[in-house]
Design a protein around this motif. Structure first.
Motif, short mmCIF file in Angstrom:
data_model
loop_
_atom_site.label_atom_id
_atom_site.label_comp_id
_atom_site.label_asym_id
_atom_site.label_seq_id
_atom_site.Cartn_x
_atom_site.Cartn_y
_atom_site.Cartn_z
N ALA A 58 0.84 -1.20 0.00
CA ALA A 58 0.00 0.00 0.00
C ALA A 58 0.88 1.25 0.00
O ALA A 58 0.58 2.25 -0.67
CB ALA A 58 -0.91 -0.01 1.23
N TRP A 59 1.96 1.16 0.75
CA TRP A 59 2.85 2.32 0.89
C TRP A 59 3.47 2.73 -0.45
O TRP A 59 3.67 3.92 -0.72
CB TRP A 59 3.94 2.02 1.93
N LYS A 60 3.76 1.74 -1.29
CA LYS A 60 4.34 2.06 -2.61
C LYS A 60 3.41 3.01 -3.36
O LYS A 60 3.85 3.94 -4.02
CB LYS A 60 4.53 0.77 -3.43
N ALA A 71 -4.26 2.33 -2.93
CA ALA A 71 -3.34 1.78 -1.92
C ALA A 71 -4.00 0.64 -1.14
O ALA A 71 -3.40 -0.42 -0.96
CB ALA A 71 -2.91 2.89 -0.96
N VAL A 72 -5.25 0.84 -0.70
CA VAL A 72 -5.87 -0.21 0.12
C VAL A 72 -6.16 -1.46 -0.71
O VAL A 72 -6.03 -2.59 -0.22
CB VAL A 72 -7.14 0.28 0.89
N GLU A 73 -6.54 -1.25 -1.96
CA GLU A 73 -6.78 -2.43 -2.81
C GLU A 73 -5.48 -3.22 -3.00
O GLU A 73 -5.43 -4.43 -2.77
CB GLU A 73 -7.36 -2.03 -4.17
N LYS A 74 -4.44 -2.49 -3.37
CA LYS A 74 -3.15 -3.16 -3.59
C LYS A 74 -2.65 -3.82 -2.30
O LYS A 74 -2.11 -4.92 -2.30
CB LYS A 74 -2.13 -2.14 -4.09
N GLY A 75 -2.85 -3.12 -1.20
CA GLY A 75 -2.37 -3.63 0.09
C GLY A 75 -3.00 -4.95 0.45
O GLY A 75 -2.30 -5.94 0.72
N THR A 192 -8.67 -11.80 9.57
CA THR A 192 -9.15 -10.96 8.46
C THR A 192 -8.24 -9.77 8.29
O THR A 192 -7.75 -9.23 9.28
CB THR A 192 -10.55 -10.43 8.84
N ILE A 193 -8.06 -9.33 7.03
CA ILE A 193 -7.36 -8.05 6.90
C ILE A 193 -8.33 -6.91 6.60
O ILE A 193 -9.13 -6.98 5.67
CB ILE A 193 -6.19 -8.09 5.87
N GLY A 194 -8.26 -5.90 7.46
CA GLY A 194 -8.94 -4.63 7.21
C GLY A 194 -7.84 -3.60 7.11
O GLY A 194 -6.88 -3.62 7.89
N MET A 195 -7.97 -2.71 6.12
CA MET A 195 -6.92 -1.69 5.92
C MET A 195 -7.57 -0.33 5.70
O MET A 195 -8.56 -0.21 4.97
CB MET A 195 -6.06 -2.07 4.71
N LEU A 196 -6.99 0.69 6.32
CA LEU A 196 -7.48 2.06 6.19
C LEU A 196 -6.30 2.93 5.78
O LEU A 196 -5.20 2.77 6.30
CB LEU A 196 -8.03 2.57 7.52
N ALA A 197 -6.55 3.89 4.87
CA ALA A 197 -5.45 4.76 4.45
C ALA A 197 -5.93 6.18 4.23
O ALA A 197 -7.08 6.40 3.85
CB ALA A 197 -4.80 4.23 3.17
N ILE A 198 -5.02 7.13 4.51
CA ILE A 198 -5.25 8.52 4.13
C ILE A 198 -4.08 8.91 3.25
O ILE A 198 -2.92 8.65 3.58
CB ILE A 198 -5.42 9.43 5.37
N ASP A 199 -4.38 9.47 2.08
CA ASP A 199 -3.30 9.77 1.13
C ASP A 199 -2.79 11.20 1.30
O ASP A 199 -3.26 11.95 2.17
CB ASP A 199 -3.75 9.45 -0.31
#
Ligand code: SD4
Length: 332
Positions: A58-60, A71-75, A192-199
């Protein structure tokens, strides 16, 4: 919450409570708290240890100035592709009758969302969920309909369960002959993986994907593909996601509840704690009832909280990349 924090919150809380009824306010307007650390953006957080590898991908996207939704989809695709993971993707545990059925959802900064549930035989349910979001007027597709949709959009069928998972399931089945034996949920049996991001532009998105509760009844759908339960994003306020016993999360519309608590001025960690306490208050029997929430607000502040100890989350910011133990209500 320290005294300063509490006083600040109450002062702001009284004024903002009335406002919040009529007009959603940004978290940054509600929270003035000098004791809080706001990390520089972008920020990505995700559930459990496997979040570290997921965050890396996601960071990439985020580091290159990309969007939180990408990012979250890729992560989380990282975790879906990890065949050693027994709770996410094709490598996951099956239901009582040996079928690995996958649940996933995704939500962006415009509150657009997509989900698939009870989907069998695809490597990346999160990308199918995003395709539902982008190519259809619907939010959620389930079962054969979701599978037909995926085939129509060029996703390839893959075989599941894995050989070793099937072997393990057969042994489980031999030992469990009741119509429904409650499968054990413990500190090992949920990730489960849950991921949250702010760009970098300050936009929030989230994703959640799972193979669900191992050895569940066929047809069972958990919280993870349900917008508002396993995941919720409101770009004005923040985002939240859940892991653990989906039935308990659904009962309080968990992730939506966490976001609404942040809207009312609570910090991400405090919002997660209050949602956990609400779950605890609504269950007489807490044995095996693990739930963990993660939250990220519009300022990039983050937090997590769980019913039992052992829940952790991966955090990546321009200055940090680490696994953090969430606070919890009680010990196993
Ligand atoms: C479910 N919430 O299907 C999912 C399971 C889970 O970590 O989170 N495992 O109920």
């Amino acid at each position: 919450m320290g005294n300063l924090k509490r006083r600040t919150f109450f002062k702001l809380g009284l004024a903002s409570a009335a406002l919040a009824v009529f007009k959603p306010s940004r978290a940054s307007q509600l929270i003035e708290d000098s004791t809080r650390v706001t990390p520089p953006k972008p920020v990505v957080i995700s559930t459990w240890k496997h979040g570290l590898a997921a965050n890396e991908n996601a960071w990439k996207v985020l580091q290159a100035g990309g969007k939180a939704i990408d990012a979250v989809e890729k992560g989380v695709r990282t975790t879906e592709a990890d065949m050693s993971n027994r709770s996410v993707g094709i490598g996951g545990r099956p239901d009582r009758y040996g079928h690995v059925t996958l649940d996933a959802c995704i939500m962006d900064e415009k509150s657009k969302c997509g989900a698939v549930a009870y989907l069998e035989g695809f490597m990346h349910p999160i990308t199918i969920a995003r395709t539902v979001m982008e190519k259809t007027p619907h939010v959620m597709l389930a079962g054969d309909g979701a599978a037909d949709f995926a085939l129509d959009y060029g996703f390839k069928k893959v075989k599941s369960p894995l050989k070793e998972v099937k072997k393990e399931w057969k042994e489980w089945k031999k030992a469990h002959t009741e119509k429904f034996d409650k499968p054990e949920i413990n500190s090992e049996n949920h990730d489960t993986i849950g991921m949250l991001a702010i760009d970098a532009d300050g936009n929030l998105s989230g994703a959640c994907t799972t193979s669900g509760w191992g050895y569940k009844l066929p047809g069972r759908i958990g919280d993870s593909p349900i917008i508002g339960a396993g995941l919720f994003v409101d770009n004005e306020i923040g985002a939240a996601c859940a892991t653990g016993l989906g039935e308990a999360v659904i009962r309080i519309a968990g992730s939506h509840t966490v976001v609404e608590l942040m809207r009312n001025g609570h910090s991400p960690e405090d919002a997660c704690r209050l949602a956990v306490e609400r779950i605890i208050a609504k269950h007489d029997d807490l044995s095996g009832l693990q739930v963990g929430f993660l939250a990220l607000n519009k300022n990039g502040e983050y937090g997590g909280y769980s019913v039992y100890n052992g829940f952790n989350f991966a955090l990546t910011t321009p200055n940090q990349n680490e696994l953090i133990d969430a606070k919890s209500n009680r010990n196993w």
